[in-house]
Design a protein around this motif. Structure first.
Motif, PDB file in Angstrom:
ATOM      1  N   TRP A 527       5.831   8.072   3.925  1.00 44.93           N
ATOM      2  CA  TRP A 527       4.541   7.471   3.606  1.00 44.93           C
ATOM      3  C   TRP A 527       3.369   8.318   4.086  1.00 44.93           C
ATOM      4  O   TRP A 527       2.396   8.506   3.360  1.00 44.93           O
ATOM      5  N   PRO A 541       1.516  -1.033   8.780  1.00 43.95           N
ATOM      6  CA  PRO A 541       2.903  -1.154   8.281  1.00 43.95           C
ATOM      7  C   PRO A 541       3.067  -2.128   7.135  1.00 43.95           C
ATOM      8  O   PRO A 541       3.726  -1.816   6.136  1.00 43.95           O
ATOM      9  N   LEU A 542       2.474  -3.350   7.244  1.00 49.16           N
ATOM     10  CA  LEU A 542       2.619  -4.316   6.174  1.00 49.16           C
ATOM     11  C   LEU A 542       1.946  -3.806   4.908  1.00 49.16           C
ATOM     12  O   LEU A 542       2.471  -3.945   3.796  1.00 49.16           O
ATOM     13  N   LEU A 545       4.207  -1.234   3.238  1.00 50.90           N
ATOM     14  CA  LEU A 545       5.300  -1.854   2.499  1.00 50.90           C
ATOM     15  C   LEU A 545       4.809  -2.452   1.190  1.00 50.90           C
ATOM     16  O   LEU A 545       5.435  -2.294   0.137  1.00 50.90           O
ATOM     17  N   THR A 546       3.677  -3.133   1.253  1.00 46.76           N
ATOM     18  CA  THR A 546       3.129  -3.755   0.052  1.00 46.76           C
ATOM     19  C   THR A 546       2.719  -2.704  -0.962  1.00 46.76           C
ATOM     20  O   THR A 546       3.022  -2.822  -2.159  1.00 46.76           O
ATOM     21  N   GLY A 548       3.864   0.308  -1.132  1.00 45.50           N
ATOM     22  CA  GLY A 548       5.069   0.949  -1.643  1.00 45.50           C
ATOM     23  C   GLY A 548       5.732   0.118  -2.723  1.00 45.50           C
ATOM     24  O   GLY A 548       6.198   0.645  -3.743  1.00 45.50           O
ATOM     25  N   ALA A 549       5.776  -1.219  -2.527  1.00 38.14           N
ATOM     26  CA  ALA A 549       6.339  -2.095  -3.560  1.00 38.14           C
ATOM     27  C   ALA A 549       5.502  -2.038  -4.827  1.00 38.14           C
ATOM     28  O   ALA A 549       6.037  -2.050  -5.949  1.00 38.14           O
ATOM     29  N   TYR A 552       6.391   1.074  -6.564  1.00 37.62           N
ATOM     30  CA  TYR A 552       7.704   0.913  -7.190  1.00 37.62           C
ATOM     31  C   TYR A 552       7.584   0.128  -8.491  1.00 37.62           C
ATOM     32  O   TYR A 552       8.176   0.498  -9.514  1.00 37.62           O
ATOM     33  N   SER A 583      15.901   6.539  11.205  1.00 41.03           N
ATOM     34  CA  SER A 583      15.110   6.419   9.983  1.00 41.03           C
ATOM     35  C   SER A 583      15.069   7.699   9.165  1.00 41.03           C
ATOM     36  O   SER A 583      14.700   7.687   7.994  1.00 41.03           O
TER      37      SER A 583
END
Length: 787
Positions: A527, A541-542, A545-546, A548-549, A552, A583
């Motif tokens: 990232w 972090p959240l 993730l969001t 990244g989704a 995607y 990781s």
């Protein structure tokens, strides 16, 4: 500089500067004092030996050790690096003493220190790192061979010759005719140096806790003294006035040679110190080295050492490694080791004068041989730089240090230019399409080769052109674009896929290429790297993730729908893949597998507790994979730089962190068998470099867990019936290469990439492809991945 402690083992000592007056502060000071004593015991014989090899007064080695410890420790930018007289400078100093005399050599050391101070003040320390490590390691290996050849004559009771070739020529005569007490002293010293760390541990006491150099020189000294052997011993000045033998101005016609000598000493000392500081940073989790400040520290130490009549000073890897392993946490250990040397020589000079000169010579022979590192050679061979290493080594031995370094550097530059111009083009025919894959840097120098291959593509063919290139200049773009226009004009089609950078796409839209970055949307990039390249990813972090989704959904989900809808009805994985929770290890990435291929089990250290142990989570996964999913294969994959294996090898979890590592310590207890398999209980890891010891333990851990798997009845039954295979895998983070365990030899061998396979690739018109890949520097599959 980013302090990234990712993958660091729990409970590992950190080289930090705690708040004064705290319990942690007192414990850190105690650790530094203990480490300083260990380094002091190593430094005294090494400093005397390096002075002997340089042809300098013996006290010059002691002065350099004291100054390197105190001055470089106070001023330098490394937390735990130890500085002092360095073997890598021995040949230069010996040549300077022969040419200009000792006192002028002291002036050269002083001026080289001022040059280093200026370089550090102008903040150009990183420029020294532009020298190829292959040249540096080759130089040090050549110095080691030269030292060993010269000092071997001293061990045999003779005198070294003027050159390495003369030493080699005269060696048979020395061996045949010299059998004096000096030989016995040398043999005793070498034998102890070789065998000390290989002795078995007695309880918790390991031989490596006492420096081998101290034991070897001390034993040889005791035997020679008690036996009244007639051997030459160390002679120190009787008074301080005799000890000082400082700098002196040269004759008027020598200044041109002096200037070159100053540059040589400053360059070699700087490069060796900075590379050693970076290497030592890998051994601790404290503050990273400040390179410019460290260069200033080395410059200050050389200025003072030259003024006081000492040898040139540099950061030394052996003493620094011993400092870290002994528990050093701050520069206090480095400073104190210099203080202990000063006090010891001041009050116990008569003890030093008992040391036989052949013992110091034998110590140098052993150290010189160790400077030829086979581990470095293997690493360089993987990167196709072994020739630079060997050429530099031979050049230093037979021509001289500066000549050897110059030849090695020139060869490294030629090889770098060759890589920049290297281009690999592979063509093959698939069904009704012609697939062309290009690897390398696409410059005007590679245009003739590329154009030749493209001209062989049949008219009207459908072409897939994959560009795995890290650079494309305008001439290359023009060649590809002109061919594409002509090919499409004759009824063909061209689909261009750029894997790394959109060089062709940007040029075709008249937009200037930007600086090299990881392209947005490349799923394999971390990232933070994609964020630096301009990808719209949130900083928390959240949010990551969001985002990244979201990425995607935008680029992949629609293409994945058909695959996942089929997999939703059940799974039939090809393998149970057991690997570490680290990781940095991505199983589907390193195996080029997709959804439904791997049934993955991850834990700290990729451990498999034996059947019937109290931990049932691993056993449940194994039984489900073997009995329910009926996987045909189980793979255990370890990796380099594993924090769990590092913690397992150190076995230290002390202080306030102990309560926070209860579960970790309990879990790592399942790895004791791996320690025994790697030979840790026999001391086989103690004398190895940290990276090599960790590699051996990580690979032994893979073998051990495969053995534990065979303890599961379901696994053993299916293996013996031929329905299940067990395999070992090792992933090297630095090279991004996968290694497989050879069941016959027990060794891990790197997997050949598509480009490494020598079989000819069919060409659309018959015969082999015009250009085959030449080495592993070009990576990536030659087939277009399907979704």
């Amino acid at each position: 500089m980013r302090n990234d402690a990712q993958g660091a083992p729990p409970g590992r000592q950190e080289a930090t500067s705690p708040l004064p007056g705290t319990h942690t502060d007192r414990k850190g000071i105690a650790a530094d004092v203990g480490a300083s004593l260990v380094v002091f015991l190593i430094a005294v014989p090494l400093s005397l030996g390096i002075a002997v090899a340089s042809g300098a007064p013996l006290i010059a080695g002691i002065i350099a050790a004291v100054v390197g410890g105190i001055v470089a420790g106070l001023v330098g930018g490394s937390v735990v690096q130890v500085s002092g007289p360095a073997a890598g400078l021995t040949i230069i100093v010996a040549d300077l003493i022969m040419t200009y005399g000792w006192r002028v050599t002291c002036l050269i050391t002083l001026l080289a220190g001022l040059v280093q101070l200026a370089l550090g003040a102008f903040r150009i320390a990183r420029a020294a790192l532009a020298v190829s490590p292959a040249v540096v390691h080759g130089m040090l290996a050549g110095v080691g061979v030269t030292i060993a050849l010269a000092q071997l004559h001293v061990v045999l009771g003779g005198a070294p010759q003027s050159s390495a070739l003369a030493n080699i020529t005269d060696l048979p005569q020395q061996i045949a005719h010299n059998h004096t007490a000096a030989v016995a002293v040398g043999v005793i010293t070498v034998a102890i140096m070789f065998g000390w760390n290989r002795l078995p541990a007695i309880g918790k006491v390991r031989p490596g806790m006492v420096p081998a150099a101290l034991v070897a020189v001390g034993t040889a000294t005791a035997i020679a003294t008690m036996g009244r052997w007639e051997v030459e011993t160390v002679a120190l000045p009787a008074s301080l006035s005799e000890a000082w033998n400082g700098p002196m101005l040269p004759e008027s016609g020598q200044w041109h040679g002096i200037a070159l000598a100053v540059a040589a000493v400053a360059m070699v000392a700087s490069v060796e110190s900075l590379l050693a500081a970076i290497a030592i940073d890998r051994l601790h989790n404290g503050r990273r080295v400040q390179l410019n400040r460290e260069l200033c520290g080395q410059g200050a130490a050389n200025t003072v050492s030259g003024a006081l009549g000492g040898l040139p000073v540099a950061g030394v890897i052996v003493r620094s490694t011993a400092n870290v392993r002994a528990g050093a946490r701050s520069p206090l250990s480095t400073i104190l080791h210099g203080v202990w040397i000063l006090l010891f020589v001041a009050f116990f000079a008569h003890v030093v004068e008992l040391i036989p000169m052949p013992a110091l010579a034998a110590l140098l022979v052993f150290i010189g041989v160790q400077m030829v590192s086979l581990a470095h050679l293997r690493n360089l061979r993987r990167h196709h730089e072994a020739s630079v290493y060997l050429v530099t080594l031979l050049g230093v031995v037979f021509l001289g240090l500066l000549e050897g370094v110059f030849i090695g550097f020139a060869l490294a530059m030629i090889m770098a230019l060759r890589r920049l111009t290297k281009l690999t083009v592979v063509t093959e025919e698939r069904a009704d399409r012609v697939h062309v894959t290009v690897h390398g840097s696409l410059t005007f120098l590679g245009v003739p080769r590329l154009a030749h291959v493209l001209r062989t593509v049949p008219e009207g063919a459908k072409v897939d052109l994959d560009l795995h290139v890290d650079f494309m200049d305008h001439a290359a773009f023009e060649a590809i674009h002109a061919w594409r226009v002509d090919h499409e004009r004759t009824g063909g089609s061209v689909d261009i896929d750029e894997v790394h950078e959109k060089w062709y796409a940007r040029s075709s839209t008249n937009s200037a290429p930007v600086a090299k970055t990881i392209p947005k949307g490349r799923w394999w990039a971390p990232w933070d790297m994609r964020r630096e390249s301009g990808a719209d990813l949130a900083p928390n972090p959240l949010g990551l993730l969001t985002a990244g989704a979201r990425e995607y959904h935008a680029g992949t989900a629609d293409r994945m729908r058909s695959v996942m809808s089929r997999l939703a009805h059940g799974q039939s994985p090809t393998a149970l893949f057991i690997t570490c929770a680290d990781s940095r290890v991505v199983p589907n990435l390193i195996t080029a597998s997709g959804p439904g291929d791997l049934f993955t089990l991850r834990n700290v250290g990729n451990l498999v507790p034996s059947h019937g142990s109290s931990d049932g989570s691993v056993g449940a996964a194994v039984e489900y994979a073997v009995n329910v999913l009926r996987v045909p294969s189980i793979v255990v994959c370890g990796h380099s730089h594993c924090g769990a294996m590092q913690a397992l090898s150190e076995q230290t979890h002390q202080g306030p962190e102990e309560a926070q590592t209860t579960h970790i310590r309990r879990w790592l207890a399942y790895g004791q068998g791996s320690l025994r398999r790697a030979g840790a209980d026999r001391g086989e890891l103690a004398g190895l470099p940290a990276a090599e010891a960790l590699r051996r333990l990580s690979q032994a851990n893979v073998v051990e867990q495969l053995g534990n798997l065979m303890g599961y009845p379901a696994v053993r039954e299916r293996v013996e019936s031929g329905e299940l295979t067990l395999s070992g895998m090792y992933y090297d983070l630095e090279t991004a290469r996968v290694h497989l365990l050879d069941a016959g030899s027990g060794e891990f061998s790197p997997v050949q990439s598509v480009q490494d396979v020598p079989d000819p690739v069919p060409h659309p018109r018959g015969g082999a492809a015009p250009d085959q890949p030449l080495d592993e520097s070009s990576s990536g599959a030659s087939s277009r991945p399907s979704c």
